[in-house]
Design an enzyme around this catalytic site. Structure first.
Site, PDB file in Angstrom:
ATOM      1  N   LYS A  39       0.860  -1.197   0.000  1.00 36.05           N
ATOM      2  CA  LYS A  39       0.000   0.000   0.000  1.00 36.05           C
ATOM      3  C   LYS A  39       0.892   1.242   0.000  1.00 36.05           C
ATOM      4  O   LYS A  39       1.738   1.409   0.874  1.00 36.05           O
ATOM      5  CB  LYS A  39      -0.894   0.002   1.254  1.00 36.05           C
ATOM      6  CG  LYS A  39      -1.805   1.223   1.345  1.00 36.05           C
ATOM      7  CD  LYS A  39      -2.808   1.060   2.462  1.00 36.05           C
ATOM      8  CE  LYS A  39      -2.381   1.673   3.756  1.00 36.05           C
ATOM      9  NZ  LYS A  39      -2.305   3.137   3.750  1.00 36.05           N
ATOM     10  N   ASP A  66      -3.382   4.268  -1.906  1.00 39.53           N
ATOM     11  CA  ASP A  66      -4.308   4.728  -0.862  1.00 39.53           C
ATOM     12  C   ASP A  66      -4.184   6.244  -0.678  1.00 39.53           C
ATOM     13  O   ASP A  66      -3.666   6.720   0.328  1.00 39.53           O
ATOM     14  CB  ASP A  66      -3.982   3.977   0.441  1.00 39.53           C
ATOM     15  CG  ASP A  66      -4.956   4.295   1.559  1.00 39.53           C
ATOM     16  OD1 ASP A  66      -6.117   4.651   1.272  1.00 39.53           O
ATOM     17  OD2 ASP A  66      -4.554   4.186   2.738  1.00 39.53           O
ATOM     18  N   LYS A  68      -6.878   8.182  -0.854  1.00 34.28           N
ATOM     19  CA  LYS A  68      -8.156   8.579  -0.245  1.00 34.28           C
ATOM     20  C   LYS A  68      -8.694   9.871  -0.874  1.00 34.28           C
ATOM     21  O   LYS A  68      -8.849  10.895  -0.204  1.00 34.28           O
ATOM     22  CB  LYS A  68      -7.998   8.779   1.266  1.00 34.28           C
ATOM     23  CG  LYS A  68      -7.493   7.554   2.006  1.00 34.28           C
ATOM     24  CD  LYS A  68      -7.493   7.808   3.510  1.00 34.28           C
ATOM     25  CE  LYS A  68      -7.076   6.615   4.321  1.00 34.28           C
ATOM     26  NZ  LYS A  68      -5.664   6.227   4.227  1.00 34.28           N
ATOM     27  N   ASP A  71     -13.007  15.011  -3.065  1.00 42.10           N
ATOM     28  CA  ASP A  71     -13.012  16.317  -3.728  1.00 42.10           C
ATOM     29  C   ASP A  71     -14.303  16.424  -4.535  1.00 42.10           C
ATOM     30  O   ASP A  71     -15.166  15.540  -4.453  1.00 42.10           O
ATOM     31  CB  ASP A  71     -11.767  16.411  -4.637  1.00 42.10           C
ATOM     32  CG  ASP A  71     -11.214  17.824  -4.713  1.00 42.10           C
ATOM     33  OD1 ASP A  71     -12.020  18.755  -4.958  1.00 42.10           O
ATOM     34  OD2 ASP A  71     -10.001  18.016  -4.534  1.00 42.10           O
ATOM     35  N   THR A 125      -9.822   4.315  11.125  1.00 49.49           N
ATOM     36  CA  THR A 125      -9.736   3.474  12.333  1.00 49.49           C
ATOM     37  C   THR A 125      -9.201   4.262  13.532  1.00 49.49           C
ATOM     38  O   THR A 125      -9.200   3.779  14.650  1.00 49.49           O
ATOM     39  CB  THR A 125      -8.855   2.235  12.063  1.00 49.49           C
ATOM     40  OG1 THR A 125      -7.845   2.581  11.128  1.00 49.49           O
ATOM     41  CG2 THR A 125      -9.666   1.103  11.490  1.00 49.49           C
ATOM     42  N   ARG A 216       2.630  -0.137  11.073  1.00 55.18           N
ATOM     43  CA  ARG A 216       3.766   0.009  11.983  1.00 55.18           C
ATOM     44  C   ARG A 216       4.191  -1.264  12.688  1.00 55.18           C
ATOM     45  O   ARG A 216       5.356  -1.394  13.070  1.00 55.18           O
ATOM     46  CB  ARG A 216       3.456   1.129  12.990  1.00 55.18           C
ATOM     47  CG  ARG A 216       3.573   2.503  12.333  1.00 55.18           C
ATOM     48  CD  ARG A 216       2.860   3.567  13.101  1.00 55.18           C
ATOM     49  NE  ARG A 216       1.409   3.437  12.983  1.00 55.18           N
ATOM     50  CZ  ARG A 216       0.542   4.335  13.424  1.00 55.18           C
ATOM     51  NH1 ARG A 216       0.989   5.428  14.014  1.00 55.18           N
ATOM     52  NH2 ARG A 216      -0.757   4.159  13.272  1.00 55.18           N
TER      53      ARG A 216
HETATM   54  O1  C5P Z   1       0.562   1.595  11.259  1.00 54.52           O
HETATM   55  P1  C5P Z   1      -0.828   1.037  11.193  1.00 54.52           P
HETATM   56  O2  C5P Z   1      -0.887  -0.454  11.265  1.00 54.52           O
HETATM   57  O3  C5P Z   1      -1.744   1.717  12.158  1.00 54.52           O
HETATM   58  O4  C5P Z   1      -1.267   1.380   9.688  1.00 54.52           O
HETATM   59  C1  C5P Z   1      -2.432   1.894   9.309  1.00 54.52           C
HETATM   60  C2  C5P Z   1      -2.381   2.197   7.830  1.00 54.52           C
HETATM   61  O5  C5P Z   1      -3.700   2.070   7.348  1.00 54.52           O
HETATM   62  C3  C5P Z   1      -1.920   3.591   7.491  1.00 54.52           C
HETATM   63  O6  C5P Z   1      -1.228   3.540   6.251  1.00 54.52           O
HETATM   64  C4  C5P Z   1      -3.197   4.383   7.343  1.00 54.52           C
HETATM   65  O7  C5P Z   1      -3.108   5.416   6.402  1.00 54.52           O
HETATM   66  C5  C5P Z   1      -4.149   3.310   6.830  1.00 54.52           C
HETATM   67  N1  C5P Z   1      -5.584   3.498   7.104  1.00 54.52           N
HETATM   68  C6  C5P Z   1      -6.127   3.543   8.364  1.00 54.52           C
HETATM   69  N2  C5P Z   1      -7.489   3.711   8.535  1.00 54.52           N
HETATM   70  C7  C5P Z   1      -8.295   3.797   7.480  1.00 54.52           C
HETATM   71  C8  C5P Z   1      -7.742   3.736   6.196  1.00 54.52           C
HETATM   72  C9  C5P Z   1      -6.392   3.571   6.037  1.00 54.52           C
HETATM   73  O8  C5P Z   1      -5.389   3.434   9.347  1.00 54.52           O
HETATM   74  N3  C5P Z   1      -9.596   3.888   7.625  1.00 54.52           N
END
Ligand code: C5P
Length: 236
Positions: A39, A66, A68, A71, A125, A216
């Site tokens: 991603k 991604d 997102k 617009d 999230t 992460r």
């Molecule tokens: O680091 P972590 O496991 O929290 O990664 C979350 C990834 O998912 C990030 O790249 C973030 O941009 C993406 N994301 C998110 N919530 C969403 C959509 C995408 O955390 N609803």
């Protein structure tokens, strides 16, 4: 390493959230493109642009772009078409951009032989119920997610990004073809960082989530392959 494709598990998308190419490549070099999806989000795309996507395609990876998009319909139409021209496998728009914007994004993919999967972000999230109230949304987080899932489904999108807790209900309401992508995946010992709606990889499997996004917990890990192996085993 076990391949989730053969074990009825959610497939794994690795969020390449790095601030430089060298660190990203160090991880990518360890990954098998027939097992893992990558991603590219706002950070890497802003730093490295579309050429990086071409490089990753040459290495055999499928890319979830991604960015997102959120617009006016015309801008999202053109941006979606430009993203599809790059040959990405999946791309995201914000469901909160509304019906006309979602339909425009879908229309932009009409003439592609192999169009990317068009996925709508429902609620990030990281959001809590009080964050919704701050932006004037009175529904509960679950109601809000279900509403945006229905809207995206009605507009012909291929699926949604949503927190794990709502996944079962969404599968029940909209069927198995409607893809669910879930970030905020944490094993019990992982740090939460800024995520609030988390589930474990095992819960993701039980909820029939199609793709989990790992960020992460992998990118900050000293031994990403060992960590990935543990995650996959925990879903068996
Ligand atoms: O680091 P972590 O496991 O929290 O990664 C979350 C990834 O998912 C990030 O790249 C973030 O941009 C993406 N994301 C998110 N919530 C969403 C959509 C995408 O955390 N609803």
């Amino acid at each position: 390493m076990l391949n989730p494709i053969f074990f009825n598990m959610p497939k794994i998308i690795i969020a390449l959230d790095f601030s430089d190419k060298k660190s990203a490549m160090k991880l990518i070099d360890l990954l098998n493109p027939s097992i893992f999806y990558l991603k590219i989000g706002k950070e890497m795309f802003t730093i490295l642009g579309y050429k990086f996507i071409k490089e990753l395609h040459q290495l055999g990876f499928s890319i979830f772009l991604d960015l997102k998009f959120h617009d006016i319909p015309n801008t999202v139409f053109n941006a979606t078409k430009a993203a599809a021209d790059l040959g990405v496998w999946m791309l995201s728009v914000h469901a909160a951009g509304g019906k006309k914007m979602l339909i425009s994004a879908k229309k932009a993919l009409k003439n592609f032989k192999k169009a990317p999967l068009l996925i709508a972000i429902t609620a990030l999230t990281s959001l809590k119920e009080e964050d919704l109230q701050d932006i004037g949304i009175k529904s509960s987080l679950t109601e809000y997610i279900l509403k945006l899932s229905k809207l995206s489904n009605d507009c012909g999108l291929d699926g949604i990004v949503c927190p794990g807790k709502e996944a079962k209900k969404i599968k029940f309401l909209f069927g198995h073809q409607y893809k669910i992508i879930t970030p905020g995946i944490r094993s019990s010992k992982d740090l939460l960082y800024d995520q609030n709606n988390i589930i474990t990889p095992r819960e993701a499997k039980e909820s029939k989530i199609d793709y989990i996004v790992l960020g992460r917990s992998i990118t900050m890990s000293k031994n990403p392959i060992k960590k990935l192996d543990l995650i996959i085993k925990s879903m068996q």
